[in-house]
Design a protein around this motif. Structure first.
Motif, PDB file in Angstrom:
ATOM      1  N   HIS A 132      13.020 -16.460 -59.861  1.00  0.00           N
ATOM      2  CA  HIS A 132      12.827 -16.301 -61.305  1.00  0.00           C
ATOM      3  C   HIS A 132      13.270 -14.913 -61.764  1.00  0.00           C
ATOM      4  N   ASP A 170       9.831  -8.207 -58.772  1.00  0.00           N
ATOM      5  CA  ASP A 170       9.284  -9.577 -58.829  1.00  0.00           C
ATOM      6  C   ASP A 170       9.889 -10.206 -60.083  1.00  0.00           C
ATOM      7  N   GLU A 211       8.441 -17.997 -65.203  1.00  0.00           N
ATOM      8  CA  GLU A 211       7.549 -18.172 -64.050  1.00  0.00           C
ATOM      9  C   GLU A 211       6.269 -17.384 -64.248  1.00  0.00           C
ATOM     10  N   GLU A 212       6.399 -16.203 -64.854  1.00  0.00           N
ATOM     11  CA  GLU A 212       5.232 -15.319 -64.986  1.00  0.00           C
ATOM     12  C   GLU A 212       4.173 -15.861 -65.948  1.00  0.00           C
ATOM     13  N   MET A 252       2.903  -4.848 -56.941  1.00  0.00           N
ATOM     14  CA  MET A 252       3.535  -5.945 -57.685  1.00  0.00           C
ATOM     15  C   MET A 252       3.017  -5.989 -59.125  1.00  0.00           C
ATOM     16  N   HIS A 253       3.924  -6.266 -60.050  1.00  0.00           N
ATOM     17  CA  HIS A 253       3.660  -6.365 -61.495  1.00  0.00           C
ATOM     18  C   HIS A 253       3.411  -5.021 -62.168  1.00  0.00           C
TER      19      HIS A 253
HETATM   20 MN    MN Z   1       4.936 -12.325 -60.620  1.00  0.00          MN
END
Ligand code: MN
Ligand code: MN
Length: 467
Positions: free
Chosen positions: A112, A272, A302-303, A443-444
């Motif tokens: 994604h 990501d 996707e998120e 992540m994020h």
């Molecule tokens: Mn993610």
């Protein structure tokens, strides 16, 4: 020559029976430089694509340069032919035809290209105490406190009344200004410090500063906002009403950089899942004549749960494979039943500073290669695609036949949280699928970390999948 120290029975048995995933740098020091060289292209891709639209544009440019043509369902294709299709400028699918007929299935690799960020609200501009702001609505899972006092760039599109689509981008060129969400100074933060971390900055406090000079006319009610609008109008010809026809994302202005004295890591926004998007794209571009026809898909949304018609919970990939099926007169369900998919997405790398949210034996670690994630989900695997033992075996076999360093990992310890990927939506089409991707630290966050060796071996895994 020294006499080789004889191994004990226990040591021999240990070698035969016990498994540990090695550090790639220890076993293959030569690959440190190879991985670093590969990641130069990856960093450039991260800097070129900070939104899903920009990633699609970058991918399409690379595909065209490699000779890909738009898919024509009425045409007959030969092994090695390369085609693609764009979905609403926010997702892209691409294929290299294989030597086997489509009825034997395709190899799908889905990543994604959307990432967490601050989207502008439909009516974003306001002025307060002679400062002009954008109101935002965050997109995806962010830790809001991380988004204050970090330089932000503005990316997106505005559709004007006459239908013209204007790309907008401020904050990426060296001479550009950037934007910022403010936060309190520690001296006055005693009350804010009492808040829960999840409310350190609240959603309605993620207000982006865009200007502070007023338009010089006492008759104007909101002169600082007017001045900001005037500058936008001069640059892009837009007015306030055009924001209702826009998609504008505030993303970290920081470029991708090397992290660490040894430069072993990459620090950047949006890894990501652009790390899997780039590695999947490179594997797709380079494959010449695979056995199975490839379907590389870079998806949107996707998120936020793969929703919408550019997310994998829509039928757009099904329709694309129907178009492929038409080229050989095959039933699409026949293709699905025999296909295999990698849900190419990142996992949480074990972070020694926050060890208690991980279970050490079932976590992925930086520098140990791509991570194969049998299931995601939360609590009792709720919302998971739980890949079968047979699917795991096939993917492991492919990787081991091609010298790919891989590891197995869960997303954190049981009941610590959870998450999902596109895997369950692919599984819903009657396709075998498992998650595979790069372990990520932070992540994020606006600045995520990935190991170059892991990026390289994820690329190698995708290459092997397409041979
Ligand atoms: Mn993610
Ligand atoms: Mn992801």
């Amino acid at each position: 020559m020294d006499e080789q120290k004889k191994k004990t029975d226990g040591q021999i048995l240990e070698e035969a029976l016990i498994w540990k995933f090695p550090h790639i740098g220890k076993e293959k020091p030569d690959q440190i430089a190879e991985a670093a060289a590969f990641c130069e292209g990856y960093k450039a891709f991260l800097n070129e694509g900070k939104t899903e639209r920009e990633c699609v544009a970058a991918a399409e440019r690379m595909l065209k340069a490699a000779g890909y043509e738009t898919l024509d369902p009425g045409k007959c294709y030969q092994p090695g032919d390369k085609v693609y299709q764009v979905n609403r400028k926010k997702a892209i699918l691409m294929t290299t035809f294989g030597t086997k007929p489509l009825s034997e299935g395709v190899r799908i690799n889905g990543a994604h290209i959307d990432s967490p960020r601050l989207d502008l609200k439909p009516n974003p501009m306001y002025e307060k105490s002679e400062i002009a702001y954008f109101k935002t609505h965050y997109y995806g899972g962010i830790r809001k406190y991380q988004w204050g006092t970090t330089p932000l760039a503005l990316h997106g599109v505005v559709v004007k009344k006459d239908g013209e689509v204007i790309p907008v981008c401020i904050g990426e060129e060296a001479a550009d200004p950037v934007f910022c969400v403010s936060d309190l100074l520690p001296h006055l933060a005693a009350k804010q410090n009492e808040r829960k971390l999840s409310e350190g900055l609240k959603g309605e406090e993620l207000n982006v500063i865009i200007g502070s000079i007023p338009y010089a006319d006492e008759a104007v009610k909101e002169p600082v906002k007017l001045m900001a609008l005037k500058l936008l109008n001069e640059k892009y010809g837009i007015t306030e009403a055009d924001f209702f026809r826009a998609e504008i994302e505030m993303v970290p202005a920081q470029k991708a950089v090397d992290v660490g004295l040894d430069r072993s890591l990459i620090g950047a926004y949006g890894q990501d899942d652009r790390v899997c998007a780039y590695t999947a794209l490179m594997a797709e571009l380079e494959v010449t004549c695979p056995a199975y026809t490839t379907v590389t898909v870079l998806s949107d949304k996707e998120e936020i749960g793969s929703e919408g018609n550019t997310g994998m919970n829509s039928n757009y990939m099904k329709h694309y494979i129907e178009d492929l099926a038409q080229t050989q007169g095959v039933e699409v369900r026949e293709i699905f039943r025999h296909s295999m998919c990698l849900s190419a997405d990142v996992n949480a790398a074990y972070d020694p500073t926050f060890a208690d949210v991980f279970e050490a034996n079932n976590s992925s670690y930086i520098n140990k290669g791509c991570v194969l994630t049998k299931y995601t989900g939360a609590r009792g695997k709720s919302g998971a695609n739980d890949a079968s033992a047979e699917t795991m075996a096939k993917v492991i076999e492919i990787m081991e036949a091609h010298g790919v360093y891989w590891q197995a990992g869960e997303l954190g310890a049981v009941d610590q949280g959870g998450g999902g990927t596109i895997a369950k939506f692919v599984a819903g089409l009657d396709i075998d699928v498992v998650d595979l991707g790069v372990p990520i630290l932070s992540m994020h966050a606006p600045f995520e970390l990935a190991s170059k060796l892991d990026v390289y071996h994820t690329y190698k895994a995708f290459q092997a999948f397409y041979i």
